[in-house]
Design a protein around this motif. Sequence first.
Motif, PDB file in Angstrom:
ATOM      1  N   GLY A 169       0.821  -1.213   0.000  1.00  0.00           N
ATOM      2  CA  GLY A 169       0.000   0.000   0.000  1.00  0.00           C
ATOM      3  C   GLY A 169       0.850   1.255   0.000  1.00  0.00           C
ATOM      4  O   GLY A 169       0.530   2.242  -0.689  1.00  0.00           O
ATOM      5  N   LEU A 170       1.948   1.245   0.751  1.00  0.00           N
ATOM      6  CA  LEU A 170       2.853   2.391   0.738  1.00  0.00           C
ATOM      7  C   LEU A 170       3.514   2.554  -0.629  1.00  0.00           C
ATOM      8  O   LEU A 170       3.728   3.682  -1.091  1.00  0.00           O
ATOM      9  CB  LEU A 170       3.917   2.225   1.821  1.00  0.00           C
ATOM     10  N   GLU A 171       3.821   1.438  -1.284  1.00  0.00           N
ATOM     11  CA  GLU A 171       4.376   1.518  -2.640  1.00  0.00           C
ATOM     12  C   GLU A 171       3.378   2.140  -3.605  1.00  0.00           C
ATOM     13  O   GLU A 171       3.751   2.932  -4.481  1.00  0.00           O
ATOM     14  CB  GLU A 171       4.784   0.123  -3.120  1.00  0.00           C
ATOM     15  N   LEU A 172       2.115   1.796  -3.453  1.00  0.00           N
ATOM     16  CA  LEU A 172       1.089   2.384  -4.320  1.00  0.00           C
ATOM     17  C   LEU A 172       1.023   3.897  -4.112  1.00  0.00           C
ATOM     18  O   LEU A 172       0.892   4.658  -5.075  1.00  0.00           O
ATOM     19  CB  LEU A 172      -0.273   1.749  -4.039  1.00  0.00           C
ATOM     20  N   LEU A 173       1.110   4.336  -2.859  1.00  0.00           N
ATOM     21  CA  LEU A 173       1.103   5.774  -2.596  1.00  0.00           C
ATOM     22  C   LEU A 173       2.322   6.445  -3.223  1.00  0.00           C
ATOM     23  O   LEU A 173       2.236   7.570  -3.723  1.00  0.00           O
ATOM     24  CB  LEU A 173       1.082   6.031  -1.090  1.00  0.00           C
ATOM     25  N   ALA A 174       3.442   5.765  -3.205  1.00  0.00           N
ATOM     26  CA  ALA A 174       4.670   6.347  -3.730  1.00  0.00           C
ATOM     27  C   ALA A 174       4.698   6.393  -5.254  1.00  0.00           C
ATOM     28  O   ALA A 174       5.284   7.311  -5.842  1.00  0.00           O
ATOM     29  CB  ALA A 174       5.876   5.554  -3.221  1.00  0.00           C
ATOM     30  N   GLU A 175       4.058   5.427  -5.906  1.00  0.00           N
ATOM     31  CA  GLU A 175       4.241   5.260  -7.352  1.00  0.00           C
ATOM     32  C   GLU A 175       3.057   5.700  -8.207  1.00  0.00           C
ATOM     33  O   GLU A 175       3.221   5.948  -9.403  1.00  0.00           O
ATOM     34  CB  GLU A 175       4.530   3.780  -7.644  1.00  0.00           C
ATOM     35  N   THR A 176       1.869   5.793  -7.632  1.00  0.00           N
ATOM     36  CA  THR A 176       0.679   6.055  -8.440  1.00  0.00           C
ATOM     37  C   THR A 176       0.606   7.508  -8.908  1.00  0.00           C
ATOM     38  O   THR A 176       0.833   8.442  -8.133  1.00  0.00           O
ATOM     39  CB  THR A 176      -0.598   5.712  -7.650  1.00  0.00           C
ATOM     40  N   ASP A 177       0.281   7.689 -10.167  1.00  0.00           N
ATOM     41  CA  ASP A 177       0.062   9.014 -10.746  1.00  0.00           C
ATOM     42  C   ASP A 177      -1.100   8.893 -11.738  1.00  0.00           C
ATOM     43  O   ASP A 177      -0.950   8.348 -12.828  1.00  0.00           O
ATOM     44  CB  ASP A 177       1.319   9.505 -11.450  1.00  0.00           C
ATOM     45  N   LEU A 178      -2.259   9.396 -11.354  1.00  0.00           N
ATOM     46  CA  LEU A 178      -3.474   9.268 -12.173  1.00  0.00           C
ATOM     47  C   LEU A 178      -3.841  10.567 -12.881  1.00  0.00           C
ATOM     48  O   LEU A 178      -4.931  10.682 -13.449  1.00  0.00           O
ATOM     49  CB  LEU A 178      -4.650   8.811 -11.298  1.00  0.00           C
ATOM     50  N   ARG A 179      -2.947  11.530 -12.908  1.00  0.00           N
ATOM     51  CA  ARG A 179      -3.292  12.844 -13.474  1.00  0.00           C
ATOM     52  C   ARG A 179      -3.709  12.754 -14.941  1.00  0.00           C
ATOM     53  O   ARG A 179      -4.642  13.448 -15.369  1.00  0.00           O
ATOM     54  CB  ARG A 179      -2.118  13.799 -13.319  1.00  0.00           C
ATOM     55  N   ALA A 180      -3.044  11.908 -15.710  1.00  0.00           N
ATOM     56  CA  ALA A 180      -3.323  11.845 -17.147  1.00  0.00           C
ATOM     57  C   ALA A 180      -4.717  11.329 -17.455  1.00  0.00           C
ATOM     58  O   ALA A 180      -5.255  11.597 -18.537  1.00  0.00           O
ATOM     59  CB  ALA A 180      -2.275  10.964 -17.836  1.00  0.00           C
ATOM     60  N   SER A 181      -5.322  10.605 -16.521  1.00  0.00           N
ATOM     61  CA  SER A 181      -6.637  10.011 -16.784  1.00  0.00           C
ATOM     62  C   SER A 181      -7.796  10.863 -16.283  1.00  0.00           C
ATOM     63  O   SER A 181      -8.957  10.559 -16.573  1.00  0.00           O
ATOM     64  CB  SER A 181      -6.725   8.618 -16.142  1.00  0.00           C
ATOM     65  N   LEU A 182      -7.522  11.929 -15.543  1.00  0.00           N
ATOM     66  CA  LEU A 182      -8.602  12.695 -14.920  1.00  0.00           C
ATOM     67  C   LEU A 182      -9.578  13.266 -15.946  1.00  0.00           C
ATOM     68  O   LEU A 182     -10.799  13.264 -15.735  1.00  0.00           O
ATOM     69  CB  LEU A 182      -8.028  13.824 -14.063  1.00  0.00           C
ATOM     70  N   SER A 183      -9.064  13.770 -17.054  1.00  0.00           N
ATOM     71  CA  SER A 183      -9.931  14.411 -18.050  1.00  0.00           C
ATOM     72  C   SER A 183     -10.855  13.427 -18.761  1.00  0.00           C
ATOM     73  O   SER A 183     -11.792  13.833 -19.444  1.00  0.00           O
ATOM     74  CB  SER A 183      -9.084  15.157 -19.085  1.00  0.00           C
ATOM     75  N   THR A 184     -10.593  12.133 -18.589  1.00  0.00           N
ATOM     76  CA  THR A 184     -11.427  11.115 -19.254  1.00  0.00           C
ATOM     77  C   THR A 184     -12.598  10.671 -18.399  1.00  0.00           C
ATOM     78  O   THR A 184     -13.457   9.921 -18.885  1.00  0.00           O
ATOM     79  CB  THR A 184     -10.577   9.880 -19.616  1.00  0.00           C
ATOM     80  N   LEU A 185     -12.657  11.102 -17.156  1.00  0.00           N
ATOM     81  CA  LEU A 185     -13.692  10.611 -16.231  1.00  0.00           C
ATOM     82  C   LEU A 185     -14.977  11.412 -16.415  1.00  0.00           C
ATOM     83  O   LEU A 185     -15.080  12.552 -15.961  1.00  0.00           O
ATOM     84  CB  LEU A 185     -13.202  10.715 -14.793  1.00  0.00           C
TER      85      LEU A 185
END
Length: 248
Positions: A169-185
């Motif tokens: 879970g800590l790795e997910l917090l460190a590595e996740t970047d969802l900015r590129a998908s925001l405009s598609t929601l």
Amino acid sequence: MSRPTLVLLHGWGLSPAVWAPLAPLWPADFEIHTPALPGHADAPACGPALADWADALLPAIPPGAIVVGWSLGALLALDLARRHPAHIRALVLTGATPRFVQGNDWPCALDAATLTDFQAAFGASPEPTQRRFVALQSLGDQARRSVANTLGGALSPTGPAHLPALALGLELLAETDLRASLSTLQLPVRVLHGDKDTLMPVEAAIRLADQLPQGRLSVLAGSGHAPFLSRPQEWVSLLESFVRDCRS
């Protein structure tokens, strides 16, 4: 018309018990589900990717539900909405960001070295580090002591069966970047954020809401990373108004 269905996704290192103080405040017609994240509380662990965690939660989300995500739970809610858009009616995101750590073009986040040090500390001393994370979440909140006490009472166990998933879970917090998908929601999203959140600055919530096609931000004064605990009545009221609007 069916009852409004909400699925509440908690944050890293916690358990569904974190939502318990809200129980008396929910409207009588709301149907509330509070699943545990993978490897937290009594939930089994799953694969290492954010999509693995989100898909592990999918069976606990009735079709057409509104998903409420807090912190790591907000990242999972965003991932569920982008990959299963027909399944999710709307999102409510609190203490949320599309990227947890800082970058050259993303200053409104946690310093990457701080999180790296935190990961190392968790590997050496899980329970004290988990409690330090709780302290960070309540920092700056006008109701700091009561928020910290509630979070401390809702911690997920850190025994051998839970440690691998918590580290992931800590790795997910460190590595996740969802900015590129925001405009598609293409779904309604309400962002509820505390103005005193020192873990995830309010600027992150402003940018998040701005990049969502149907995003709208409400800032709760005097609240830190867990505004649903420091300002529960206001938080539930804002959420209820959003849910009613989604169903009108």
